[in-house]
Design a protein around this motif. Structure first.
Motif, short mmCIF file in Angstrom:
data_model
loop_
_atom_site.label_atom_id
_atom_site.label_comp_id
_atom_site.label_asym_id
_atom_site.label_seq_id
_atom_site.Cartn_x
_atom_site.Cartn_y
_atom_site.Cartn_z
N ASP A 278 0.86 -1.23 0.03
CA ASP A 278 0.13 0.11 -0.26
C ASP A 278 0.86 1.23 0.10
O ASP A 278 1.67 1.48 0.93
CB ASP A 278 -0.97 0.05 1.18
CG ASP A 278 -2.17 1.09 1.13
OD1 ASP A 278 -2.19 1.63 0.14
OD2 ASP A 278 -2.39 1.21 2.40
N PHE A 279 0.72 1.99 -1.03
CA PHE A 279 1.62 3.23 -1.30
C PHE A 279 0.71 4.25 -1.43
O PHE A 279 -0.47 4.19 -2.03
CB PHE A 279 2.78 3.12 -2.52
CG PHE A 279 3.44 2.16 -2.04
CD1 PHE A 279 4.65 2.08 -1.35
CD2 PHE A 279 3.48 0.98 -3.12
CE1 PHE A 279 5.76 1.05 -1.19
CE2 PHE A 279 4.47 -0.15 -2.98
CZ PHE A 279 5.55 -0.08 -2.06
N MET A 280 1.36 5.32 -1.31
CA MET A 280 0.73 6.90 -1.52
C MET A 280 1.63 7.73 -2.26
O MET A 280 2.69 7.88 -1.80
CB MET A 280 0.27 7.78 -0.16
CG MET A 280 -0.74 6.83 0.72
SD MET A 280 -2.23 6.44 0.20
CE MET A 280 -2.90 8.01 -0.03
N VAL A 281 1.18 7.83 -3.63
CA VAL A 281 2.12 8.83 -4.27
C VAL A 281 1.56 10.13 -4.35
O VAL A 281 0.67 10.45 -4.74
CB VAL A 281 1.95 8.13 -5.90
CG1 VAL A 281 3.07 9.16 -6.83
CG2 VAL A 281 2.41 6.93 -5.79
N LEU A 282 2.31 11.16 -4.05
CA LEU A 282 2.18 12.62 -3.95
C LEU A 282 2.84 13.29 -4.98
O LEU A 282 4.11 13.12 -5.10
CB LEU A 282 2.77 13.06 -2.39
CG LEU A 282 2.43 12.37 -1.21
CD1 LEU A 282 3.14 12.95 -0.03
CD2 LEU A 282 0.97 12.06 -0.99
N LEU A 283 2.02 13.98 -5.63
CA LEU A 283 2.54 14.61 -6.65
C LEU A 283 2.36 16.13 -6.57
O LEU A 283 1.18 16.77 -6.22
CB LEU A 283 1.98 14.36 -8.06
CG LEU A 283 2.02 12.97 -8.60
CD1 LEU A 283 0.70 12.18 -7.81
CD2 LEU A 283 2.16 12.76 -9.97
N GLY A 284 3.43 16.92 -6.69
CA GLY A 284 2.98 18.50 -6.40
C GLY A 284 4.20 19.00 -7.32
O GLY A 284 5.33 18.78 -7.57
N GLN A 285 3.41 20.29 -7.62
CA GLN A 285 4.20 21.32 -8.66
C GLN A 285 5.19 22.37 -7.98
O GLN A 285 4.93 22.85 -6.91
CB GLN A 285 3.21 22.19 -9.47
CG GLN A 285 3.87 22.95 -10.40
CD GLN A 285 2.85 23.62 -11.25
OE1 GLN A 285 1.96 23.42 -11.23
NE2 GLN A 285 3.41 24.30 -12.39
N SER A 286 6.49 22.23 -8.39
CA SER A 286 7.32 23.39 -7.91
C SER A 286 7.03 24.77 -8.11
O SER A 286 6.29 25.03 -9.34
CB SER A 286 8.63 22.92 -8.35
OG SER A 286 9.64 24.00 -7.97
N LEU A 287 7.15 25.77 -7.32
CA LEU A 287 6.82 27.18 -7.66
C LEU A 287 7.78 27.69 -8.64
O LEU A 287 9.07 27.38 -9.03
CB LEU A 287 7.22 27.74 -6.21
CG LEU A 287 6.18 27.46 -5.23
CD1 LEU A 287 6.07 28.24 -3.99
CD2 LEU A 287 4.54 27.53 -5.83
#
Length: 287
Positions: A278-287
């Protein structure tokens, strides 16, 4: 392309970890900055860019076990999710640079790079760093299509705004550095354990203790403070392992650190039992 060739073509991504100046290759034997700080290129095809000796809990036995699990396909659903996350945020026809910060023995980054090559006119630049010399040695010996460095994520040896994607998989993070080295509008992909990650193993080893359960709420909240357009994708599946792979799973996970031999042997009795991944993949955009 060999490590030396990759360095020659992409030396501009590096900066000296001591003086922060740009670096260049010297006669295929070392890389050096303008202040003459020099780092030798290993015969295996990597460079140790640590400016002091640092200890890591991750050893060759753990990395060997992780590679066996990777070769078995244990991580394939996660790898595919990361590839899809990159494809979804990459503009076709544009260059692609990827850093795996905490790459271990390199199998994840290498697998992602090969999958992405099928979509691109030019191969992506794949770079892996890890604090462990053992892990980077294994990566460099096995995977020749990427650049490998022993380095500290708290002092990433790269010029600013170099990477379209920064991966950080089941590893400590330094979000300030990730923001600095990610290209404008680039994406950071962090993988953390889900609440049910290896819950069968956790139940055997830590039944009745606080470590039986796991929460990633704090990690998620910290990630969202640093990055925009945050997405969270869950990757959950179950696998049954033969005795050899179950032994490797126990060896590779920090869950087994500090357990007694009796507890370890008890965990190995899970052979044939479906194990929850069970994994959570967090995707976020750099400023």
């Amino acid at each position: 392309m060999s490590f030396i060739d990759l360095l020659a073509h992409h030396s501009g991504v590096l900066r000296c970890p001591l003086c922060l100046g740009p670096m260049r290759t010297v006669e295929s034997r070392s890389i050096v900055c303008g202040s003459r700080h020099c780092f030798d290129i290993s015969k295996l095809g990597y460079v140790n860019l640590l400016n002091r000796s640092m200890q890591s809990k991750y050893d060759k036995r753990l990395f060997d076990s992780r590679r066996r699990m990777a070769v078995s396909g244990f991580f394939e659903p996660l790898n595919q999710a990361l590839v899809e996350g990159i494809r979804g945020r990459h503009s076709p026809g544009q260059p692609l640079t990827i850093l795996d910060a905490g790459c271990g023995e390199g199998s994840l980054l290498s697998g992602i790079r090969m999958k992405l090559e099928q979509d691109l006119c030019h191969p992506p630049l794949a770079v892996g760093i890890d604090l462990s010399k053992e892990g980077i040695s294994l990566a460099a010996a096995e995977y020749k299509g990427a650049m490998w460095f022993v380095a500290d994520i708290a002092n990433c040896p790269f010029a600013s705004r170099q990477f379209h994607f920064v991966l950080n998989v089941l590893s400590p993070a330094n979000y300030t550095e990730f923001q600095r080295i990610a290209a404008a509008g680039g994406t950071v992909l962090k993988v953390i354990p889900g609440s049910e990650y290896l819950m069968e193993l956790r139940d055997l080893l830590y039944k009745g203790s606080a470590r039986k359960t796991y929460s990633n709420d704090h990690t998620l909240a910290q990630f969202q403070k640093y990055f925009e357009r945050t997405e969270v994708k869950r990757v959950r599946y179950r696998v049954s392992l033969n005795p050899s792979l179950l032994d490797s799973l126990v060896d590779m996970t920090p869950l087994s650190w500090g357990v007694t031999e009796q507890q370890r042997q008890k965990a190995l009795q899970l052979c044939g039992t479906a194990i929850t991944v069970d994994f959570m993949v967090l995707l976020g955009q750099s400023l």
